[in-house]
Scaffold this motif. Structure first.
Motif, PDB file in Angstrom:
ATOM      1  N   GLN A 264      37.180  14.285  11.162  1.00 35.91           N
ATOM      2  CA  GLN A 264      38.407  13.642  10.379  1.00 35.91           C
ATOM      3  C   GLN A 264      37.973  12.948   9.150  1.00 35.91           C
ATOM      4  OE1 GLN A 264      41.992  12.329  12.774  1.00 35.91           O
ATOM      5  NE2 GLN A 264      40.979  12.648  14.773  1.00 35.91           N
ATOM      6  N   ALA A 265      38.735  13.128   8.131  1.00 39.21           N
ATOM      7  CA  ALA A 265      38.199  12.497   6.892  1.00 39.21           C
ATOM      8  C   ALA A 265      39.478  12.135   6.010  1.00 39.21           C
ATOM      9  CB  ALA A 265      37.288  13.366   5.966  1.00 39.21           C
ATOM     10  N   THR A 266      39.133  10.792   5.347  1.00 44.13           N
ATOM     11  CA  THR A 266      40.321  10.230   4.637  1.00 44.13           C
ATOM     12  C   THR A 266      39.736  10.226   3.028  1.00 44.13           C
ATOM     13  OG1 THR A 266      39.680   7.942   5.106  1.00 44.13           O
ATOM     14  CG2 THR A 266      41.397   9.109   6.616  1.00 44.13           C
ATOM     15  N   ASP A 267      38.360  10.195   2.884  1.00 44.61           N
ATOM     16  CA  ASP A 267      38.073  10.428   1.631  1.00 44.61           C
ATOM     17  C   ASP A 267      36.905  11.209   1.549  1.00 44.61           C
ATOM     18  OD1 ASP A 267      35.536   8.846   1.585  1.00 44.61           O
ATOM     19  OD2 ASP A 267      36.663   7.361   2.178  1.00 44.61           O
ATOM     20  N   PRO A 268      36.295  11.574   0.443  1.00 45.16           N
ATOM     21  CA  PRO A 268      35.126  12.692   0.389  1.00 45.16           C
ATOM     22  C   PRO A 268      33.630  12.311   1.133  1.00 45.16           C
ATOM     23  CG  PRO A 268      36.045  12.831  -1.491  1.00 45.16           C
ATOM     24  CD  PRO A 268      36.980  11.661  -0.974  1.00 45.16           C
ATOM     25  N   THR A 269      33.638  11.007   0.870  1.00 43.80           N
ATOM     26  CA  THR A 269      32.479  10.301   1.740  1.00 43.80           C
ATOM     27  C   THR A 269      32.303  10.580   3.121  1.00 43.80           C
ATOM     28  OG1 THR A 269      33.172   8.009   1.895  1.00 43.80           O
ATOM     29  CG2 THR A 269      32.068   8.578  -0.187  1.00 43.80           C
ATOM     30  N   GLU A 270      33.615  10.638   3.764  1.00 41.70           N
ATOM     31  CA  GLU A 270      33.490  10.835   5.225  1.00 41.70           C
ATOM     32  C   GLU A 270      33.198  12.330   5.427  1.00 41.70           C
ATOM     33  OE1 GLU A 270      36.799   7.068   6.043  1.00 41.70           O
ATOM     34  OE2 GLU A 270      37.395   9.312   6.375  1.00 41.70           O
ATOM     35  N   MET A 271      33.230  13.183   4.570  1.00 39.64           N
ATOM     36  CA  MET A 271      32.829  14.507   4.998  1.00 39.64           C
ATOM     37  C   MET A 271      31.905  15.189   4.249  1.00 39.64           C
ATOM     38  SD  MET A 271      36.225  16.494   3.880  1.00 39.64           S
ATOM     39  CE  MET A 271      35.541  17.993   3.719  1.00 39.64           C
ATOM     40  N   GLY A 272      30.997  14.121   3.661  1.00 37.49           N
ATOM     41  CA  GLY A 272      29.658  14.654   2.806  1.00 37.49           C
ATOM     42  C   GLY A 272      28.799  15.524   3.793  1.00 37.49           C
ATOM     43  N   LEU A 273      27.946  16.250   2.913  1.00 37.05           N
ATOM     44  CA  LEU A 273      26.985  16.956   3.365  1.00 37.05           C
ATOM     45  C   LEU A 273      26.182  16.462   4.689  1.00 37.05           C
ATOM     46  CD1 LEU A 273      26.417  20.112   3.544  1.00 37.05           C
ATOM     47  CD2 LEU A 273      24.881  19.700   1.807  1.00 37.05           C
ATOM     48  N   ASP A 274      25.706  15.325   4.014  1.00 35.15           N
ATOM     49  CA  ASP A 274      25.025  14.465   4.866  1.00 35.15           C
ATOM     50  C   ASP A 274      25.576  14.312   6.357  1.00 35.15           C
ATOM     51  OD1 ASP A 274      26.556  13.004   3.908  1.00 35.15           O
ATOM     52  OD2 ASP A 274      25.188  11.156   4.156  1.00 35.15           O
ATOM     53  N   VAL A 275      26.880  14.226   6.510  1.00 40.07           N
ATOM     54  CA  VAL A 275      27.864  13.801   7.654  1.00 40.07           C
ATOM     55  C   VAL A 275      27.711  15.201   8.344  1.00 40.07           C
ATOM     56  CG1 VAL A 275      30.076  13.178   8.499  1.00 40.07           C
ATOM     57  CG2 VAL A 275      29.162  12.050   6.539  1.00 40.07           C
ATOM     58  N   ILE A 276      27.923  16.148   7.654  1.00 39.98           N
ATOM     59  CA  ILE A 276      28.114  17.594   8.309  1.00 39.98           C
ATOM     60  C   ILE A 276      26.690  17.649   9.040  1.00 39.98           C
ATOM     61  CG2 ILE A 276      28.258  20.261   8.146  1.00 39.98           C
ATOM     62  CD1 ILE A 276      30.897  18.831   7.849  1.00 39.98           C
TER      63      ILE A 276
END
Length: 281
Positions: A264-276
């Motif tokens: 779940q993401a509310t801004d791009p930093t919460e679903m960056g490639l590092d997070v993935i």
């Protein structure tokens, strides 16, 4: 009728924002979550004491209209609301909403204090499921159908099966058509498209569901993939839209058999490639 609150007990330090959090804030939230003792809680920042306190408690029988009426027209507040709804399958469910109320007419200093303290305070409330931000009562409107779940167009499942079995697509973006009350396929990503192409396909100020087929290599040099389900709910999207997507998510996700990771993401930093990458391994 609101339940009065007595502030005799201590408070926990909130180092991140300079604000302390009174013990009752967490205690009353736990009672709402575990025992459903309250329908809602309104929190206020006492600027002179530099602490967040419980201002109002809504009894279980009180309505959403009672809750919105409890928020001052020209002052900021935090609140949580325990929202009940019935799904299309006639299953009773609930969601706990965290609401940051920041009316346009409130003082600039107050807006800044509430904004800088929000994330740290929200972390004190373990169990929040949906976050909303509102500056105006119309952004918090609610009707019965808004959270009852949506129909799912046949293409949604078909295209997902093609992604899963044939790897025909790199990603799929789904949109809820509110007028038709159904989830549809909005965009399909070609296999050669990148993660950056996928994130660029998500609107900056509108909610979406999406799936992404992520390839990676393990530490043992083994090629693998994970299918991600992503609930995209940017802070700038409409409150009504956030509620519709939040209440429809679980039912829609069940239509997609083969999801391996949810994000779940509310801004791009919460679903960056590092997070993935970190969630895939």
């Amino acid at each position: 009728m609101f339940v009065p609150v007595n502030y005799v007990s201590g408070m926990a330090a909130n180092a991140a924002s300079g604000m302390a959090v009174h013990d009752d804030c967490k205690l009353k939230f736990l009672e709402l979550k575990a025992k459903r003792t309250y329908r809602f809680i309104v929190y206020k920042i006492e600027e002179e004491q530099k602490q967040v306190i419980v201002e109002k408690l809504g009894e279980p029988a009180q309505s959403y209209e009672d809750f919105t009426a409890s928020l001052p027209a020209d002052e900021c507040r935090y609140a949580v609301y325990d929202f009940d709804f019935v799904t299309e399958e006639n299953v009773q469910k609930s969601r706990i909403f965290f609401i940051a109320w920041c009316p346009d007419t409130s003082r600039v200093r107050s807006k800044m204090i509430y904004a800088s303290s929000k994330d740290r305070f929200k972390r004190e409330l373990d169990g929040i499921q949906v976050e909303l931000q509102a500056t105006d009562p119309t952004e918090m409107g609610l009707d019965a159908n808004a959270a009852s779940g949506m129909a799912v167009h046949d293409d949604c499942k078909l295209k997902f099966l093609e992604l899963k079995a044939k790897r025909t697509y790199r990603f799929i973006v789904y949109k809820i058509e509110e007028k038709q009350k159904q989830v549809i396929v909005e965009k399909l990503g070609e296999p050669a498209q990148s993660y950056e192409d996928f994130t660029a396909s998500l609107p900056a100020d509108e909610c979406r569901f999406a799936v992404y087929d992520f390839d990676f290599v393990t530490a043992e040099n083994v090629q693998k993939s994970r299918i991600f389900f992503i609930a995209w709910s940017p802070d700038t999207s409409k409150v009504r839209s956030k509620m519709i997507y939040a209440s429809s998510k679980d039912r829609f996700k069940r239509e997609l058999d083969g999801i391996q990771v949810e994000l779940q993401a509310t801004d791009p930093t919460e679903m960056g490639l590092d997070v993935i990458r970190s969630r895939a391994s």
